[in-house]
Design an enzyme around this catalytic site. Structure first.
Site, PDB file in Angstrom:
ATOM      1  N   LYS A   1      -4.525  20.053   9.229  1.00 32.34           N
ATOM      2  CA  LYS A   1      -4.821  18.826   8.493  1.00 32.34           C
ATOM      3  C   LYS A   1      -6.321  18.729   8.205  1.00 32.34           C
ATOM      4  CE  LYS A   1      -3.374  14.521   9.841  1.00 32.34           C
ATOM      5  NZ  LYS A   1      -2.440  13.546  10.446  1.00 32.34           N
TER       6      LYS A   1
ATOM      7  N   ASP B   1      -2.820   8.728   8.367  1.00 30.58           N
ATOM      8  CA  ASP B   1      -1.526   8.742   9.031  1.00 30.58           C
ATOM      9  C   ASP B   1      -0.505   9.067   7.956  1.00 30.58           C
ATOM     10  OD1 ASP B   1      -0.175   8.525  11.548  1.00 30.58           O
ATOM     11  OD2 ASP B   1       0.905   6.852  10.665  1.00 30.58           O
TER      12      ASP B   1
HETATM   13  P1  IMP Z   1       0.282  12.237  11.946  1.00 35.83           P
HETATM   14  O1  IMP Z   1      -0.530  13.418  12.397  1.00 35.83           O
HETATM   15  O2  IMP Z   1       0.388  11.134  12.915  1.00 35.83           O
HETATM   16  O3  IMP Z   1      -0.102  11.793  10.554  1.00 35.83           O
HETATM   17  O4  IMP Z   1       1.789  12.764  11.905  1.00 35.83           O
HETATM   18  C1  IMP Z   1       2.227  13.355  10.807  1.00 35.83           C
HETATM   19  C2  IMP Z   1       3.536  14.062  11.067  1.00 35.83           C
HETATM   20  O5  IMP Z   1       4.277  13.940   9.843  1.00 35.83           O
HETATM   21  C3  IMP Z   1       3.317  15.566  11.287  1.00 35.83           C
HETATM   22  O6  IMP Z   1       3.363  15.915  12.660  1.00 35.83           O
HETATM   23  C4  IMP Z   1       4.456  16.165  10.518  1.00 35.83           C
HETATM   24  O7  IMP Z   1       5.618  16.144  11.301  1.00 35.83           O
HETATM   25  C5  IMP Z   1       4.656  15.194   9.363  1.00 35.83           C
HETATM   26  N1  IMP Z   1       3.772  15.556   8.214  1.00 35.83           N
HETATM   27  C6  IMP Z   1       2.735  14.838   7.698  1.00 35.83           C
HETATM   28  N2  IMP Z   1       2.169  15.471   6.664  1.00 35.83           N
HETATM   29  C7  IMP Z   1       2.841  16.624   6.520  1.00 35.83           C
HETATM   30  C8  IMP Z   1       2.697  17.726   5.619  1.00 35.83           C
HETATM   31  O8  IMP Z   1       1.812  17.795   4.746  1.00 35.83           O
HETATM   32  N3  IMP Z   1       3.585  18.713   5.787  1.00 35.83           N
HETATM   33  C9  IMP Z   1       4.569  18.700   6.720  1.00 35.83           C
HETATM   34  N4  IMP Z   1       4.728  17.719   7.606  1.00 35.83           N
HETATM   35  C10 IMP Z   1       3.870  16.675   7.504  1.00 35.83           C
END
Ligand code: IMP
Length: 202
Positions: free
Chosen positions: A12, A69
């Site tokens: 990310k 997020d």
């Molecule tokens: P965050 O890090 O709390 O935003 O959690 C995001 C979660 O959503 C990740 O662990 C993935 O499971 C899913 N996710 C978010 N963005 C992506 C992406 O670009 N590709 C694939 N999964 C994603």
């Protein structure tokens, strides 16, 4: 100026830096603050979680902080996994188990429409925060395909394409993705402000 990216997810962070592409900004990752307490992502919406992460980390470090997020909403699952995307199959986050659970839940389901959403939040060192968001519509495959990217990428085909995100290069994914759109808007909205190295939002 220094800008903290409020994430430990190396994929990310790389995506965000590539999209933002601001030479005036010195990016600092959360890895530089190993002893900072983890922000608990207990908000009911992507926006609430992004604002919480950015503002708590900005106040704790005295830096400007950029948080995002994001997650996947699947229509036939009444928009699950949503804010629970990372821990859909339980803690700790396990992408392979999350993907297997999603395919199980969608077995035999004709409506495979889904969307990724992302909210980006920028906080000044006092905790004042602004947000922008991005969305990418698409559909869920029957089987995982491709090895690039992370998370649900092998299962997600963006609208108008036949390849999954995991079968695309990062450049193409960034142009289409929820995070790409949110970060492009973030750059348009805040780029000039950040390049001017302010003390706080005016
Ligand atoms: P965050 O890090 O709390 O935003 O959690 C995001 C979660 O959503 C990740 O662990 C993935 O499971 C899913 N996710 C978010 N963005 C992506 C992406 O670009 N590709 C694939 N999964 C994603």
């Amino acid at each position: 100026m220094k800008l903290l990216i409020a994430s430990r997810n190396a994929h990310k962070i790389q995506e965000i830096r590539e999209i933002f592409d601001l030479p005036e900004v010195e990016w600092v990752s959360l890895e530089a603050f190993a002893d900072l307490a983890e922000v608990v992502e207990d908000g009911a919406t992507f926006e609430a979680n992004a604002v919480k992460k950015a503002s708590e980390l900005a106040r704790a470090t005295g830096l400007w902080a950029l948080a995002d997020d994001s997650g996947l909403e699947v229509t036939a699952l009444r928009n699950a996994p949503g804010v629970y995307s990372a821990r859909y199959a339980g803690e700790p986050c396990d992408h392979a188990r999350n993907n297997a659970k999603l395919l199980r839940e969608l077995a035999g389901q004709a409506d495979r429409s889904a969307r990724f959403r992302c909210v980006a939040a920028l906080s000044d060192p006092t905790g004042r925060t602004q947000t922008v968001s991005g969305c990418c519509e698409g559909r869920i495959t029957e089987q995982p395909r491709g090895v690039d990217g992370f998370g649900y990428d092998p299962l997600f085909i963006p609208a108008g394409f036949d390849a999954t995100f995991a079968e695309m290069g990062s450049g193409q994914k960034n142009r289409l993705s929820h995070r790409g759109k949110a970060m492009m808007l973030a750059k348009e909205t805040w780029g000039r402000l950040l390049a001017a190295a302010p003390d706080a939002f005016g």
